[in-house]
Design an enzyme around this catalytic site. Sequence first.
Site, short mmCIF file in Angstrom:
data_model
loop_
_atom_site.label_atom_id
_atom_site.label_comp_id
_atom_site.label_asym_id
_atom_site.label_seq_id
_atom_site.Cartn_x
_atom_site.Cartn_y
_atom_site.Cartn_z
N LEU A 283 0.59 -1.18 0.13
CA LEU A 283 -0.12 0.11 0.06
C LEU A 283 1.38 1.53 0.22
O LEU A 283 0.46 2.17 1.02
CB LEU A 283 -0.74 -0.02 1.14
N GLY A 284 1.69 1.16 -1.13
CA GLY A 284 2.28 2.89 -0.62
C GLY A 284 1.32 3.50 -2.27
O GLY A 284 0.59 3.59 -2.03
N ARG A 285 2.28 4.60 -2.87
CA ARG A 285 1.36 5.62 -3.46
C ARG A 285 0.57 4.58 -4.59
O ARG A 285 -0.64 5.46 -4.46
CB ARG A 285 2.98 6.26 -4.15
N ILE A 286 1.27 3.82 -5.35
CA ILE A 286 0.13 3.85 -6.45
C ILE A 286 -0.77 2.91 -4.73
O ILE A 286 -2.38 2.72 -5.75
CB ILE A 286 0.31 2.30 -7.09
N THR B 266 0.59 -4.76 -11.87
CA THR B 266 0.82 -3.49 -12.81
C THR B 266 1.71 -3.47 -12.42
O THR B 266 2.12 -2.31 -12.05
CB THR B 266 -0.71 -2.78 -12.94
N ALA B 267 2.34 -4.37 -11.05
CA ALA B 267 3.17 -3.66 -10.91
C ALA B 267 4.52 -4.39 -11.63
O ALA B 267 5.65 -3.51 -12.06
CB ALA B 267 3.97 -4.08 -8.91
N ARG B 268 6.13 -5.18 -11.43
CA ARG B 268 6.52 -6.11 -11.97
C ARG B 268 6.15 -7.68 -11.86
O ARG B 268 5.68 -8.13 -10.85
CB ARG B 268 8.10 -6.07 -11.06
N GLU C 261 10.12 -9.37 -20.65
CA GLU C 261 9.19 -8.64 -21.36
C GLU C 261 10.49 -8.06 -22.54
O GLU C 261 11.86 -8.01 -22.68
CB GLU C 261 8.49 -7.47 -21.01
N HIS D 155 3.00 -3.82 -20.92
CA HIS D 155 3.33 -2.24 -19.53
C HIS D 155 3.06 -1.22 -19.92
O HIS D 155 4.09 -0.88 -20.26
CB HIS D 155 4.68 -2.81 -19.92
#
Length: 336
Positions: free
Chosen positions: A155-158, A237-239, A268, A287
Site C-alpha cells: 500500500l504505497g502511492r499506487i 501492474t507492478a513487476r 518483456e 506494460h
Amino acid sequence: MKPKVYITRRIPEPGISLIEQSCDVILHPHDEPPTHEEIMDHIRDKDALLCLLSDRIDREIIEAGPNLKVISTFSVGFEHIDVAAATRKGIYIGYTPGILTEATADLAFSLLLGTARRITEGDRFLRGHGWKTAFSPSLLLGTSVWGTTLGIVGLGRIGKAVARRARGFNMEVLYTKRNPLPRDEETNLGVEYRSLEELFEQSDFVSLHTPLTDETRHLVNGARLRLMKPTAVLINTARGPVVDEAALVRALQEKWIAGAGLDVFEKEPIDPTNPLLHLDNVVLLPHLGSATTQARSKMATVSARNLLAVLHGEAPPCWLNQEVEKIRPLTRTKML
Ligand code: GLV
C-alpha cells in the site's frame, strides 16, 4: 565544454529538448533498446545518462563511465540500476515517483474491470463474427465488482490510489504491507490490514503494488495462488517477477482462480510461446501502466530536470540515493 549526455531512447518532449539546450546529446535512435555493449561504449566519455527501465545499468556499465555524475531513469522503478554500485562511485540517481501514480492506478482498475467483465473477450468475440443472437441471457457472464473485496499487496502511492478508486465501487479494501499504516490513516483510506495469507484467502480481487526486490520476487507462488477463491482474479501492474508465472499459468488452466489481468511479465516483451497467450480468462497488456500522454510527458520533464539539476550542482527534484552526497558533494557535480 558542454556536458556529454547519453539518452537511451527517444522520450516524449519536452524531455530531450530541455537537455539539448545546454548539453551535447547522443540519442539512441531506435525504439529497440541499446545492447549492453552499446551502452558500455557510449558511457565512456559521458557525464550523464538518461535510461529506461528496460536498460540494465549494472556495475560493469557504471564502472565504464569514469566521468558519470548522474543516472536519471524515466521510471519510478529502479531495480534495473545497481544503486549501491552507483552510490559508491558518487553517481546521483534520479527517478520519477508520484508522477505516474494515478495513471497506473487507472490501468490497474481498468484491468480489474476488464477481467471481471470479460471486456477483451467480448471484443474478440464480436470482431470474430461470433455475435449471432441479439441478446443472449448467458453470453459471456462475468463477475461483479461492486461491493466485493479487493486485496492490495503493497500500500504505497499506487496501492493507495487504487484503494481510493475501490471505494467508489463500494468495495471492502484489505491491504498487506511490511509496516501497517497508522490506524487513523487506515480509517481515512477505508482499508483494513490483513496478513498476506489472509488477504489471499479473503479477497475477490488481489492487486499487486509492491516493488520488485529479493523479498518480493515470486511472492505470488503456487501455494499463495492456491489460497485464493476459485472465483478470484489477480491483477499485476507492478513487476512481472513478483508472480511465479509458471504457477499462475497452472492456476489459470486448472481454474484454481477465475482470471488475471496482467500488465507486466517475467520476460518483456512476452515470448510468442508464452501459454498465457492461449488463455481466455486473462487480459494482457504490454506494460502500459504509465502510458498516458500526460504522465509520460511529465516523466520526461522530471527525468530531464533530475539530470540537469545534478549538472548544475543542485539536488535533483526526485532523488533516489541521497546518501551519495557524502561521497561526492553537489559542488563537485557542477558543470553548468
Ligand atoms: C514503470 O513501470 C515504471 O517503473 O516507471
